[in-house]
Design an enzyme around this catalytic site. Structure first.
Site, short mmCIF file in Angstrom:
data_model
loop_
_atom_site.label_atom_id
_atom_site.label_comp_id
_atom_site.label_asym_id
_atom_site.label_seq_id
_atom_site.Cartn_x
_atom_site.Cartn_y
_atom_site.Cartn_z
N CYS A 30 0.82 -1.21 0.00
CA CYS A 30 0.00 0.00 0.00
C CYS A 30 0.87 1.27 0.00
O CYS A 30 1.61 1.51 -0.94
CB CYS A 30 -0.97 -0.06 1.17
SG CYS A 30 -2.40 1.03 1.04
N HIS A 31 0.79 2.08 1.04
CA HIS A 31 1.56 3.33 1.14
C HIS A 31 2.95 3.11 1.75
O HIS A 31 3.74 4.05 1.84
CB HIS A 31 0.79 4.35 1.98
CG HIS A 31 -0.42 4.90 1.30
ND1 HIS A 31 -1.61 4.20 1.25
CD2 HIS A 31 -0.64 6.08 0.67
CE1 HIS A 31 -2.50 4.92 0.60
NE2 HIS A 31 -1.94 6.07 0.24
#
Length: 181
Positions: free
Chosen positions: A110-111
């Site tokens: 994800c991030h």
């Protein structure tokens, strides 16, 4: 597959996407490994389900007190706030960079690649992430692909990346495979 292997999970004190912590954690345990929660502060961390508070988890060690040499691999869970905070903490950035320098596998979802960008370890690597990070990753020298999981062995270590919670099954399998080598 992972007996006698200890895998670090590096997270901020809050803002971790809970499922991106708990699913890889379970996968490491089910493969016979020992997961350890590392944060920037001792105590507990606060996970989230998107923007809503979820569970808390006890910290096993702090980024300032551990080294990559203590572990066989690293998982970087996502959540927007989690890696954004980690990239501002020099001890956390150093900890991530050590895994690359020592050739140990890293799995980020994800991030989470934001912390790797700050550690300057994505240049020349092929990765994926939450789509909004693709420009940041390209600007840091990475090749970004829109795939559920990307396993890059074109560097000093194996790097496993995924985009989002929907990709967790593939991410967990690829991470366990990388940690078992």
């Amino acid at each position: 597959m992972l007996s006698n292997k200890t895998i670090a999970f590096l997270v901020a004190p809050e803002g971790i996407e809970q499922v991106e912590l708990t699913e890889p954690w379970k996968a490491v345990e089910q493969a016979g490994g020992t997961p350890r929660l590392i944060s920037t502060k001792a105590g507990e961390v606060q996970a989230f389900n998107h923007l809503d508070k979820a569970d808390t988890f006890p910290v096993d060690g702090t980024a300032g007190d551990v080294r990559a040499a203590d572990f066989d691999g690293l998982v970087l869970p996502g959540g927007v706030a989690n890696p954004d905070f980690l990239r501002t903490v020099p001890e956390a950035v150093r900890f991530v960079k050590e895994f690359f320098e020592s050739g140990k596998p890293v799995a980020a979802i994800c991030h989470a690649p934001w912390t790797m960008i700050e550690a300057d370890v994505v240049r020349g690597r092929t990765v994926t992430s939450w789509p909004s990070l693709q420009t940041d990753l390209r600007n840091a020298g990475a090749t970004w692909e829109d795939k559920e999981v990307v396993v890059c062995t074109g560097g000093p270590n194996t790097l496993v990346t995924s985009r989002k919670p929907d990709d967790l099954k593939a991410f967990c399998q690829a991470a366990v495979d990388a940690f078992s080598r």
